[in-house]
Scaffold this active site. Structure first.
Site, PDB file in Angstrom:
ATOM      1  N   ASP A   1       0.845  -1.204   0.000  1.00  0.00           N
ATOM      2  CA  ASP A   1       0.000   0.000   0.000  1.00  0.00           C
ATOM      3  C   ASP A   1       0.881   1.256   0.000  1.00  0.00           C
ATOM      4  OD1 ASP A   1       0.880  -0.200   2.599  1.00  0.00           O
ATOM      5  OD2 ASP A   1      -1.123  -0.212   3.511  1.00  0.00           O
ATOM      6  N   SER A   2       2.214   1.058  -0.020  1.00  0.00           N
ATOM      7  CA  SER A   2       3.138   2.174  -0.260  1.00  0.00           C
ATOM      8  C   SER A   2       2.904   2.768  -1.647  1.00  0.00           C
ATOM      9  CB  SER A   2       4.592   1.720  -0.108  1.00  0.00           C
ATOM     10  OG  SER A   2       4.825   0.543  -0.853  1.00  0.00           O
TER      11      SER A   2
ATOM     12  N   GLU B   1       9.000  -4.262  10.586  1.00  0.00           N
ATOM     13  CA  GLU B   1       9.461  -2.975  10.053  1.00  0.00           C
ATOM     14  C   GLU B   1      10.031  -2.098  11.166  1.00  0.00           C
ATOM     15  OE1 GLU B   1       6.740  -1.089   7.341  1.00  0.00           O
ATOM     16  OE2 GLU B   1       7.865   0.791   7.329  1.00  0.00           O
TER      17      GLU B   1
ATOM     18  N   LYS C   1      -1.296  -9.388   2.784  1.00  0.00           N
ATOM     19  CA  LYS C   1      -0.543  -8.952   3.975  1.00  0.00           C
ATOM     20  C   LYS C   1      -1.443  -8.037   4.790  1.00  0.00           C
ATOM     21  CE  LYS C   1       3.208  -5.996   3.791  1.00  0.00           C
ATOM     22  NZ  LYS C   1       2.742  -4.813   4.546  1.00  0.00           N
TER      23      LYS C   1
ATOM     24  N   ASP D   1      -1.031  -6.041  -0.078  1.00  0.00           N
ATOM     25  CA  ASP D   1      -1.503  -5.417   1.163  1.00  0.00           C
ATOM     26  C   ASP D   1      -3.014  -5.238   1.119  1.00  0.00           C
ATOM     27  OD1 ASP D   1       0.452  -4.830   3.095  1.00  0.00           O
ATOM     28  OD2 ASP D   1       1.270  -3.201   1.864  1.00  0.00           O
TER      29      ASP D   1
ATOM     30  N   GLU E   1      -1.586  -5.626   8.565  1.00  0.00           N
ATOM     31  CA  GLU E   1      -0.831  -5.003   9.658  1.00  0.00           C
ATOM     32  C   GLU E   1      -1.524  -5.262  10.990  1.00  0.00           C
ATOM     33  OE1 GLU E   1      -0.056  -0.865   8.853  1.00  0.00           O
ATOM     34  OE2 GLU E   1       0.857  -1.319   6.906  1.00  0.00           O
TER      35      GLU E   1
HETATM   36  O1  KIV Z   1       3.600  -1.129   1.651  1.00  0.00           O
HETATM   37  C1  KIV Z   1       4.782  -1.513   1.671  1.00  0.00           C
HETATM   38  O2  KIV Z   1       5.572  -1.246   0.764  1.00  0.00           O
HETATM   39  C2  KIV Z   1       5.211  -2.315   2.809  1.00  0.00           C
HETATM   40  C3  KIV Z   1       6.679  -2.591   2.945  1.00  0.00           C
HETATM   41  C4  KIV Z   1       7.398  -1.377   3.336  1.00  0.00           C
HETATM   42  C5  KIV Z   1       6.935  -3.724   3.837  1.00  0.00           C
HETATM   43  O3  KIV Z   1       4.418  -2.693   3.601  1.00  0.00           O
END
Ligand code: KIV
Length: 272
Positions: A52-53, A190, A121, A91, A123
């Site tokens: 989600d980055s 992280e 993924k 994510d 959190e």
């Molecule tokens: O969203 C992302 O890129 C991440 C990584 C930094 C692990 O969760």
């Protein structure tokens, strides 16, 4: 004459456990589109994370919170089309799994069905146990994410190192054990102290992938735009830049602008 097709053996969640058992480090990188996924996959990265980055590096938001489930599915389906070997993990974005476990499952199913990805993924630790369990029960592989969890940035207030204090470190260790116990296939840690990350990696049988978590874990992940130096304002200590693409791309584009202005481009050979 036919061109030999490259043979790929797909990385699976089982391969990752085997890599941990064999002491082989796992490489993971983000990608958000087809072309980048192809480059990353052909370079033999084991896991591609559709992070989600994307909210930061693709959409230009300050945090990961605004990206939507539909947008994540769009990015993920583009990545899946470019990845022949890597395991593709996506994510689940903020707001698509926190309210209740049924919503979480619906979001995970949409990601898997509409993008063709291989896992999701999420959190958080014990707080999101109902959602994680429900998704796992549906046969969807889940990767955990502990330590600095950017979807909770407004709770933390800063992007500084997490779990430096005993109480938070203890909770993180318990959460990692818990995620392993309920069936997560791996965990991202992280921005936490290297010693703590190493202890966690030694205490669980599933792979621990670190970002800013030192070298004592089972694998590493970075945001591909950071590794390539496309983002030049983000300079955390954990980041190793392998290129300065911001400058190189900028120079190439300036050269193109000059060529157009000077009427050098296109030349005769570049015209019909
Ligand atoms: O969203 C992302 O890129 C991440 C990584 C930094 C692990 O969760």
């Amino acid at each position: 004459m036919s061109v030999a097709k490259k043979e790929y053996k797909r990385i699976t969640v089982k391969s990752l456990t085997e890599m941990k058992q064999a002491g082989e480090k796992i490489s993971m990188l983000t990608a958000y589109d087809y072309s980048m996924a192809k480059i990353v996959d052909d370079a033999n990265v084991d896991v591609i994370l559709v992070g989600d980055s994307a909210s930061n590096v693709i959409a230009g938001h300050e945090t990961t919170l605004p990206i939507t489930l539909d947008q994540m599915i769009y990015h993920a389906s583009s990545v899946v089309r470019g990845a022949n070997r890597a395991l593709v993990v996506v994510d689940i974005p903020f707001g698509s799994y926190q309210s209740d476990s049924k919503e979480a499952l619906r979001s995970a199913i949409r990601i898997m069905k509409e993008s063709g990805a291989h896992g999701v993924k999420m959190e958080g630790g014990v707080e999101i146990k109902e959602s994680v369990k429900r998704i796992l029960q549906a046969g969807i592989p889940v990767m955990g994410h502990l330590g600095l969890t950017p979807q909770s940035i407004y709770k933390f207030g800063t992007y500084t190192v997490r779990a430096k204090e005993d109480e938070e470190a203890k909770k993180l260790k318990e959460d990692a054990k818990f995620l392993e116990k309920i069936g997560c296939f791996a965990i991202v840690l992280e921005k936490i102290p290297a010693k703590l990350a190493q202890e966690v990696a030694a205490s669980v049988s599933i792979p621990i992938i670190g970002i800013g978590a030192g070298g004592g874990v089972d694998g590493q992940v970075l945001v591909v735009h950071d590794l390539l130096g496309m983002t030049h304002e983000f300079n955390p200590r954990f980041l190793r830049r392998y290129m300065n693409l911001y400058e190189e791309m900028g120079n190439a584009i300036s050269q193109y602008v000059d060529d157009v202005k000077r009427r050098d481009f296109p030349n005769e050979d570049e015209s019909y």
